[in-house]
Design a protein around this motif. Structure first.
Motif, PDB file in Angstrom:
ATOM      1  N   ALA A  12       6.681  95.550 -53.773  1.00  0.00           N
ATOM      2  CA  ALA A  12       5.396  94.974 -53.183  1.00  0.00           C
ATOM      3  C   ALA A  12       4.885  95.719 -52.299  1.00  0.00           C
ATOM      4  O   ALA A  12       5.846  96.520 -51.622  1.00  0.00           O
ATOM      5  CB  ALA A  12       5.862  93.629 -52.598  1.00  0.00           C
ATOM      6  N   PHE A  57       3.208  93.315 -47.402  1.00  0.00           N
ATOM      7  CA  PHE A  57       3.148  92.089 -48.217  1.00  0.00           C
ATOM      8  C   PHE A  57       3.536  90.918 -47.125  1.00  0.00           C
ATOM      9  O   PHE A  57       2.742  89.763 -47.245  1.00  0.00           O
ATOM     10  CB  PHE A  57       4.206  92.181 -49.292  1.00  0.00           C
ATOM     11  N   TYR A 105       6.950  90.210 -57.145  1.00  0.00           N
ATOM     12  CA  TYR A 105       5.799  91.108 -57.101  1.00  0.00           C
ATOM     13  C   TYR A 105       5.936  91.849 -58.533  1.00  0.00           C
ATOM     14  O   TYR A 105       5.283  92.023 -59.294  1.00  0.00           O
ATOM     15  CB  TYR A 105       5.789  92.267 -56.161  1.00  0.00           C
ATOM     16  N   TYR A 122       3.717  91.637 -61.657  1.00  0.00           N
ATOM     17  CA  TYR A 122       2.969  92.744 -61.988  1.00  0.00           C
ATOM     18  C   TYR A 122       3.104  93.010 -63.563  1.00  0.00           C
ATOM     19  O   TYR A 122       2.257  93.538 -64.302  1.00  0.00           O
ATOM     20  CB  TYR A 122       3.566  94.042 -61.161  1.00  0.00           C
ATOM     21  N   GLU A 171      -0.437  91.642 -56.366  1.00  0.00           N
ATOM     22  CA  GLU A 171      -0.467  91.334 -55.188  1.00  0.00           C
ATOM     23  C   GLU A 171      -0.739  89.660 -54.502  1.00  0.00           C
ATOM     24  O   GLU A 171      -0.161  89.111 -54.189  1.00  0.00           O
ATOM     25  CB  GLU A 171      -0.923  92.486 -54.152  1.00  0.00           C
ATOM     26  N   ALA A 230       1.345  87.303 -56.345  1.00  0.00           N
ATOM     27  CA  ALA A 230       2.729  87.201 -55.768  1.00  0.00           C
ATOM     28  C   ALA A 230       2.470  86.376 -54.397  1.00  0.00           C
ATOM     29  O   ALA A 230       3.352  85.518 -53.980  1.00  0.00           O
ATOM     30  CB  ALA A 230       3.045  88.484 -55.467  1.00  0.00           C
TER      31      ALA A 230
END
Lengths: 264, 193
Positions: free
Chosen positions: A64, A68, B33, B37, B47, B50
């Motif tokens: 991430a 994030f 993620y 993804y 993104e 998530a």
């Protein structure tokens, strides 16, 4: 039984998966390996699957973005406007109301204190008179008798706080009302003579025209505007024994208090 | 993190403890993620989605009763969100008469290599393979994609995959077999081109 474009039924597919995962018993494994040697197509399928698995499993983990967590936090706050979390709610919704409430209470308390200065003085005066009544003059009956001159006695004693107030001046909760007449009767000290009442009458008359003084035998009745009662008690109620106090609501009763001084 | 610590963390989260929430986001952000993804194939969509997964966790944490592991529950949310997003993207593309190739999913489905793939002289072979595999994954239907992601990328057990997908272990195995076969076909097509 399900098949797809591979033409392989579910049972066989599950066997292949078990073989790849090493979940076969020795016997099952031997049987499957025998099938592989007999079936080159199955062998090729298995090898292709193994290589595909290898490629998929070699894929690197995707991480991430660095911000994030901050982004999630920001999104939660934006959407919930602070409702999700306890301390958020504390700072964003509760505090202003609490502050408002405290300020409002403080303002109201301040206004009340400014609007009733006499009440505070009155309470102080009453306390003073109460102390004197409790202590009594020299040679007076004992404190218990002094508190209960009407023989309220045991009944009043058992009533705790009520008993304490039985022989005391009016507590703030029964301060003069516009439709009530408050009567106080004070007894002069035992060594006082009739001329002491006369002197007191003169003194009262000289002090203020607001007091209506009536002299009779052995008694001096004073009618005091209720608003001036606290000052009156302060100025003239000291040194005497409070004998009786009653609160009445006579017809046409007005904004007055009646105080009687009596010779012993 | 031990099971006991995790339980304590979840209990705090149920009490709307923000610090507990942030700890959970910090701990599971990469896992979520990565799953998202691999399901979507687009970093921006991943993104955003998530983040939505964690917001869903926060909204629905009271419904988590601890019958499965928290990570399993979290992964189920991530997978369900991903499948819904894939449907949404496909429907949006159809509504707008937008060529499906222009969507992240379509790009993977219809242009597995093509011009989007970096030239070998510019990128390492590993990067090419990664891209080719991601494109091949995108070409799978979502049910096949999810079992490949859960088993081969997340290394979950058949039992855990069953908990997430609601399938029996046998069905998971056969579906995984077919998903891998389809993946092999997609990769072969790409390299044959």
């Amino acid at each position: 039984m399900t098949t797809d474009n591979t033409g392989i039924p579910d049972e066989v597919a599950i066997r292949i998966m078990d073989f790849l995962d090493g979940e076969m018993s020795d016997e099952e494994r031997s049987a499957f390996e025998a099938d592989l040697t007999r079936d080159p197509e199955l062998q090729r399928s298995l090898e292709a699957l193994q290589s595909t698995m290898g490629v998929v499993q070699s894929l690197q983990m995707k991480f991430a973005p660095d911000d994030f967590v901050r982004e999630v936090e920001s999104k939660v706050r934006t959407r919930s406007r602070g409702r999700f979390f306890g301390y958020q709610a504390l700072y964003t919704s509760r505090i202003p109301y609490e502050v408002f409430a405290v300020v409002a209470i403080a303002i109201m308390a301040g206004m009340w204190m400014m609007s009733s200065p006499d009440d505070a003085r009155f309470s102080a005066d009453l306390a003073m008179v109460s102390d004197q009544a409790d202590a009594g003059p020299a040679g007076a009956p004992d404190a218990g008798a002094s508190r209960n001159p009407d023989g309220a006695g045991a009944q009043a004693d058992g009533a705790g706080a009520q008993a304490a107030g039985a022989g005391l001046p009016t507590p703030p909760s029964v301060r003069p009302l516009k439709t009530e007449v408050i009567e106080y009767t004070f007894t002069l000290p035992a060594d006082a003579g009739a001329d002491d009442l006369d002197k007191l009458a003169v003194r009262l008359g000289a002090t203020s025209r607001r007091y209506v003084v009536e002299r009779s035998k052995g008694e001096l009745d004073v009618t005091v505007p209720a608003a001036s009662l606290d000052g009156f008690l302060r100025d003239f109620g000291q040194g005497y024994t409070l004998e009786r106090k009653t609160v009445t609501a006579p017809d046409g009763g007005g904004d007055v208090a009646k105080v009687r001084f009596r010779s012993p | 993190m031990t099971s006991r610590q995790e339980k304590r963390l979840i209990r705090r989260l149920k009490q709307r403890d923000e610090q507990a929430f942030l700890t959970i986001v910090t701990r599971y952000q990469h896992k979520v993620y990565n799953v998202v993804y691999r399901m979507l194939g687009d970093p921006h969509e991943a993104e955003d989605l998530a983040q939505e997964v964690f917001i869903t966790v926060l909204k629905n944490i009271d419904s988590f009763r601890g019958e499965s592991q928290f990570s399993t529950w979290l992964t189920r949310i991530a997978i369900n969100h991903s499948k819904n997003r894939l449907k949404f993207l496909k429907r949006r593309a159809a509504d707008r008469m937008q060529p499906i190739e222009d969507t992240p999913e379509g790009a993977m489905m219809f242009n597995p290599l093509g011009s989007a793939l970096p030239r070998p002289d510019n990128q390492a072979m590993g990067h090419q393979l990664e891209r080719a595999m991601q494109n091949a994954l995108g070409a799978l239907d979502p049910e096949h994609r999810e079992v490949v992601v859960l088993r081969d990328i997340e290394n979950l057990s058949y039992q855990e995959i069953g908990d997430i997908t609601g399938l029996t272990a046998g069905t998971v195995k056969s579906r995984l077999f077919r998903a891998r076969s389809a993946l092999k076909e997609e990769l072969s097509k790409q390299y044959d081109d």
